[in-house]
Structures are given as C-alpha cells and as structure tokens.
Write a protein that holds these residues in place. Structure first.
Motif, PDB file in Angstrom:
ATOM      1  N   PHE A 483       0.840  -1.204   0.000  1.00 30.00           N
ATOM      2  CA  PHE A 483       0.000   0.000   0.000  1.00 30.00           C
ATOM      3  C   PHE A 483       0.874   1.254   0.000  1.00 30.00           C
ATOM      4  O   PHE A 483       0.676   2.169  -0.816  1.00 30.00           O
ATOM      5  CB  PHE A 483      -0.914  -0.030   1.220  1.00 30.00           C
ATOM      6  CG  PHE A 483      -1.883   1.115   1.297  1.00 30.00           C
ATOM      7  CD1 PHE A 483      -3.158   0.995   0.775  1.00 30.00           C
ATOM      8  CD2 PHE A 483      -1.517   2.309   1.888  1.00 30.00           C
ATOM      9  CE1 PHE A 483      -4.056   2.047   0.843  1.00 30.00           C
ATOM     10  CE2 PHE A 483      -2.402   3.369   1.953  1.00 30.00           C
ATOM     11  CZ  PHE A 483      -3.676   3.240   1.432  1.00 30.00           C
ATOM     12  N   ASP A 484       1.850   1.309   0.875  1.00 34.39           N
ATOM     13  CA  ASP A 484       2.718   2.489   0.960  1.00 34.39           C
ATOM     14  C   ASP A 484       3.618   2.602  -0.265  1.00 34.39           C
ATOM     15  O   ASP A 484       3.790   3.701  -0.830  1.00 34.39           O
ATOM     16  CB  ASP A 484       3.571   2.420   2.227  1.00 34.39           C
ATOM     17  CG  ASP A 484       2.723   2.472   3.500  1.00 34.39           C
ATOM     18  OD1 ASP A 484       1.615   3.045   3.441  1.00 34.39           O
ATOM     19  OD2 ASP A 484       3.175   1.930   4.534  1.00 34.39           O
ATOM     20  N   ALA A 485       4.188   1.461  -0.693  1.00 31.74           N
ATOM     21  CA  ALA A 485       5.107   1.507  -1.828  1.00 31.74           C
ATOM     22  C   ALA A 485       4.385   1.883  -3.119  1.00 31.74           C
ATOM     23  O   ALA A 485       4.903   2.667  -3.931  1.00 31.74           O
ATOM     24  CB  ALA A 485       5.810   0.157  -1.983  1.00 31.74           C
ATOM     25  N   GLN A 486       3.180   1.341  -3.335  1.00 28.73           N
ATOM     26  CA  GLN A 486       2.453   1.641  -4.561  1.00 28.73           C
ATOM     27  C   GLN A 486       1.995   3.094  -4.589  1.00 28.73           C
ATOM     28  O   GLN A 486       1.982   3.722  -5.653  1.00 28.73           O
ATOM     29  CB  GLN A 486       1.254   0.702  -4.700  1.00 28.73           C
ATOM     30  CG  GLN A 486       0.495   0.839  -6.005  1.00 28.73           C
ATOM     31  CD  GLN A 486       1.356   0.524  -7.220  1.00 28.73           C
ATOM     32  OE1 GLN A 486       2.382  -0.164  -7.095  1.00 28.73           O
ATOM     33  NE2 GLN A 486       0.960   1.024  -8.369  1.00 28.73           N
ATOM     34  N   ALA A 487       1.631   3.638  -3.463  1.00 25.59           N
ATOM     35  CA  ALA A 487       1.268   5.058  -3.416  1.00 25.59           C
ATOM     36  C   ALA A 487       2.458   5.924  -3.805  1.00 25.59           C
ATOM     37  O   ALA A 487       2.307   6.906  -4.555  1.00 25.59           O
ATOM     38  CB  ALA A 487       0.765   5.423  -2.017  1.00 25.59           C
ATOM     39  N   ALA A 488       3.642   5.574  -3.323  1.00 26.27           N
ATOM     40  CA  ALA A 488       4.828   6.340  -3.687  1.00 26.27           C
ATOM     41  C   ALA A 488       5.166   6.178  -5.169  1.00 26.27           C
ATOM     42  O   ALA A 488       5.525   7.156  -5.846  1.00 26.27           O
ATOM     43  CB  ALA A 488       6.017   5.888  -2.817  1.00 26.27           C
ATOM     44  N   ARG A 489       5.038   4.943  -5.687  1.00 29.87           N
ATOM     45  CA  ARG A 489       5.322   4.736  -7.114  1.00 29.87           C
ATOM     46  C   ARG A 489       4.347   5.499  -7.996  1.00 29.87           C
ATOM     47  O   ARG A 489       4.741   6.079  -9.014  1.00 29.87           O
ATOM     48  CB  ARG A 489       5.277   3.238  -7.424  1.00 29.87           C
ATOM     49  CG  ARG A 489       6.487   2.464  -6.941  1.00 29.87           C
ATOM     50  CD  ARG A 489       6.489   1.052  -7.487  1.00 29.87           C
ATOM     51  NE  ARG A 489       5.491   0.219  -6.835  1.00 29.87           N
ATOM     52  CZ  ARG A 489       5.761  -0.665  -5.866  1.00 29.87           C
ATOM     53  NH1 ARG A 489       7.003  -0.804  -5.429  1.00 29.87           N
ATOM     54  NH2 ARG A 489       4.807  -1.394  -5.330  1.00 29.87           N
TER      55      ARG A 489
END
Length: 527
Positions: A483-489
């Motif tokens: 969730f956090d990584a995809q939001a940043a990507r």
C-alpha cells in the motif's frame, strides 16, 4: 458562427482541410441511415394489410374504406413528408468544428445541444460502420473522453475517407502536433501503421466452442438427461430450449464482433479493426489504457489461448451489450506470443530487464512447493508471513491454504519500475497489469476470516471497465508495505507525466518520423 459547407461536397478530406473555426455538416444521407427504422415502420403500418391482400388475390382495399382512400393516402403522405422534413432539419442543424483545442458538435433545431471534447483528453477514437452505412460508403466517428462514455462526441455520418482524415487530424492534435504555419490549410497526413497480429476465424470459432458458456450448457444438458431418466419426466428437456437460444445469440454476437480481428501499431496509437456485418476501427492513443487483464479459461489451456481486456477512460463499465464488451477487448483470443506483442504495445517500457520471465510467471507461474532439506524439514519456511517469491511474485502466505487450497500458491503480486502485476486463479488464470501512473486510489479490505489468518486484500481503483485490480489474500505486513510503496510509485510516475499530449511526454530522440526507415522497430517504443 462561421459559414457552413456540407461535408459531402468537394473532394475527400475536406473535413480536415480547414478544421479551425470552420463549421461543417455531416453527410446529407446521415439522418436517413439513422432513421431508416422509422421509415420502415411507417411503410409496414400502412402497407401490411394491402400486401397481404395482394398475396391472397383479394381486393387491395377493404370495401368499408373505399370512400376514404384519398384521405388515407393523404394522411400517410403527410406523415411521410413530416418524417423526411424532420430528417432534413436534423441534418441541417447538425454541425461540427475542430478549433481552439476542442472538437464541438451542435445538434437540434427545437432543443439545441452542443457537445465538445478537449483534444488532449480524447481517450480513443472509433470509426464505426453499420451495414447500411457501409453500403453507402459512410462511417461514424466516436470520440471518447474520460467520464465513462457520458460525454462521448459522435459524428454520424461522414464519408469514409473524410472520417479517416478527420480522425488523423484529431489524433495529431491530441498528440501535440500542429499544422505548418506557412500552410495551415494543408491536411495532416494519416500516420502509417504496421500490422502486429490477426485472429484466424478458425481460432475464434474454437474459442467459442471451448468457452465458459459452452461448458455450463453441456453440464446443464447432462443434468437434464440424467433427471429425465431418473424421474421419467421429459419436461426437463424444455429447459434446454432457452439455454440453446441464448447460447446461439451469444455465439453469434461474439463471432460477429470478433471476426477479422486485426491489431496494428502506428505513431498515433494502437489500431484495432474487427466486425463481420458491422465493422469498427478503434484507435487507442498511447498511455490511455488504465488497466489490462489477461485471462485463460480452463479449456483454453489445451491450445494455450488467452483473452486480453482493458479499462479505457470513456468506455465505461464492462458493458451489458456486445458493443461494450468488444470495445474493451484488446485481444479476443491469442497465443502467448500474441499476448506478449500486445503487452509490449500497452507497456512499451516494462520496467524490468527480463520481461519475458516476469510476465510468463504472471500468466502461468505457481509458487513452488516447499521442498524438504537434507534432514527432512522444509528448507524454505515462511518469512514474515509471506509465501515464497516466484520470479519476483510475492504469493499468499502458507497459512491461508485452508481458505484457498487451490489458489494460495497462485495468488500473488510483483512490481516493476513501470507497473504493478497481480495474478490470481488456479483454474481460471488471470493476470492484471496496472501502470503506476494510472493508480487513482487504493484501499485495504479485511473481513473476519482475513483478520483471523492475518491477510488482507488490496484494491486499486482505476476507471470503470472489465478489469478490477485486486491483490487477493496477501500477508498483512506485505499488504501494508505494498500500500505504501504503490502510493509512492504512483506519485512519482504522475510527476514524470507533465502533459496530457502524449508526444510531449516522449523525448525528441525517441520520436521517429513516419517515413523513417526505423519506424517499424521504434514505433512500439513510443507509440
């Protein structure tokens, strides 16, 4: 407003020779092609009885109406004249214009309406030719914009050459190209295209015979035979009649829409053509596809066939009719090589040095079972609750095998530099690809059983369509991290997209002129 001129006058291509500020009309035959059903209904209403009497050898007119013949003829003629006059007024008050970065269409003589679409927000342009329009050499242009099809601008009908030229002009403007200032009246040429694949009719027929609906109809037929034999009641056979009729209609619709399916790549996007009676030519500009899904029903594994569907802003939901389903189909049936070709067009930069291995793992891969070590116990225990990585895929943890005994080793996800890949399904295999910049929002879902097993589903929200990206039963820690990584990507990918005009997003060195000898090789990379 400016002057007007019928689009049917003059040479082909007039529709795009003077697009800026010039209001043009559709072809004069357009309202008759759209309203032929009304004319046929009038003829049927007034002529059915006369036609039946002629076939039976009886007098053409009933004696009780003999004194009213002039009034009946006058009434029928008046209705016909009013209908034709309505068609003419509809044509006269329908005008279109391409100017100031918009395509505008004015319609109506009593209740006026203007629809417009920004050129840099055009998601797709379709050329539609119903059978009657094909007979007259006409075509309809449909401009799809990013609001689920509610504001689609339609031009019906233009000469086929005019429609193609206008489409080329709109796509060129949407890409950011402008006409030569020294020759503003010169029409922009249609971009060349390079064939990618075609679907043979035999493969299309085979895919229909091995489809899911065929399987359930066969199961229903077997069940009816068994029940009829056991109960000695032949009434069960009657339940097969509506199923057979529905199956025949579904077969015909799928065959009619998928016949002669071809895909090509050009500098203005992916071009799809298909249709037996009603033909359609779609052009999807680069980067407009929001999400992609590759599926493989169980019976298709015999021949290694796959289906590809997409979400495109403007096309709306999965569609309750054949048209909606066909417009969101990127490949009705194809082999693995066809799938990889189409993936290379949708995602020119896969974001991984080994795309063949990663995408193959997404299509057919299953996490390997834990193998015992030399001493006997498993050599690859769970780490942090996650299952074993499979070519970069993080699968569901082993503890959920009671919830999904067949799918826990298949369900998984991985991320490249440009897209998130989600795979699921052991029997009905599915791979979903979502470009990072197309992730609109996300949500973590966790029900009572999921909380008990410490897993969660991650749902990605894109535009409406047949693709519903969802990471199924990921470990709770892995789901939160994703969730956090995809939001940043997604945030970083949107920062790199500085313009809606796709040509402005491509570096000049990567753009190849249409007549360049390397255009065939470079086209998929920037188109």
């Amino acid at each position: 407003m400016g002057g007007s001129a019928p689009a049917g006058d003059g040479p082909a291509g007039q529709a795009a020779i003077k697009p800026d500020g010039e209001w043009l009309r559709v072809h004069p035959a357009s309202p008759f092609i759209r309203g032929w059903v009304a004319l046929a209904a009038i003829g049927f209403f007034f002529g059915r009885d006369t036609f039946e009497r002629m076939l039976q050898g009886r007098p053409l007119m009933d004696e009780m109406y003999s004194g009213r013949v002039p009034f009946l003829i006058a009434g029928g003629g008046l209705i016909l004249v009013l209908s034709v006059l309505g068609f003419i007024l509809t044509w006269y008050f329908t005008r279109y214009q391409v100017a100031e970065g918009y395509v505008r269409v004015n319609t109506g003589f009593l209740f006026k309406q203007q629809r417009q679409a920004r050129l840099d927000r055009v998601q797709a342009i379709d050329i539609v030719q119903p059978l009657l329009a094909r007979i007259f050499g006409l075509a309809e242009l449909k401009f799809e914009v990013a609001d689920a099809g509610e504001s689609a601008v339609r031009l019906a009908y233009l000469r086929t050459d005019d429609a193609r030229q206008l489409r080329a002009t709109i796509l060129a403007r949407a890409a950011g190209l402008e006409p030569d200032p020294e020759r503003p009246e010169e029409a922009l040429p249609e971009a060349p295209e390079f064939p990618v694949l075609s679907v043979p009719p035999s493969r299309l027929i085979g895919s229909l015979l091995l489809s899911e609906q065929s399987f359930f109809v066969v199961v229903g037929a077997v069940a009816s035979v068994v029940l009829s034999t056991i109960t000695d009641n032949r009434g069960f056979y009657f339940y097969l009649i509506p199923a057979a009729l529905g199956l025949a209609a579904a077969y015909w619709g799928s065959f009619n829409k998928g016949y002669n399916f071809t895909a090509a790549i050009s500098p203005d996007g992916i071009r799809l053509r298909y249709g037996l009676l009603d033909t359609q030519a779609q052009t999807l500009p680069p980067g407009r596809i929001q999400a992609l899904k590759v599926t493989q029903p169980p019976l298709w594994r015999i021949f290694g066939w796959y289906r590809m569907q997409v979400n495109v802003a403007g096309y709306g939901g999965p569609g309750s009719n054949g048209e909606g389903a066909s417009r969101t189909t990127l490949l009705p049936v194809g082999v693995l090589a066809d799938v990889m070709r189409m993936l290379s067009l949708v995602l020119p930069d896969p974001g991984t040095p080994d795309p063949a291995r990663v995408f193959a793992a997404g299509l057919t891969g299953i996490a390997p079972a834990e193998r015992p070590g030399p001493a006997g116990p498993p050599a690859a225990p769970e780490a942090g609750g996650a299952g074993e990585p499979d070519s970069g895929f993080v699968t569901s943890p082993r503890r959920v095998r009671l919830l999904a005994p067949l799918g826990w080793r298949r369900n998984g996800f991985t991320a490249t530099d440009t897209a998130l890949l989600i795979r699921s399904g052991r029997l009905w295999r599915e791979l979903v690809v979502v470009p990072h910049q197309r992730t609109q929002s996300m949500a973590l879902h966790q029900g009572p059983l999921a909380r008990r097993f410490r897993v969660a589903d991650l749902v990605l929200h894109t535009t409406a369509g047949p693709v519903s990206p969802r990471v199924i039963q990921a470990g709770l820690d892995e789901a939160r991290a994703l969730f956090d990584a995809q939001a940043a990507r997604a945030r970083e990918a949107r920062k790199r997209q500085t313009s809606e005009q796709w040509l402005a997003q491509v570096t000049p060195a990567a753009v190849v002129e249409p007549d360049h000898p390397q255009n065939h090789q470079e086209g998929p990379q920037h188109g």
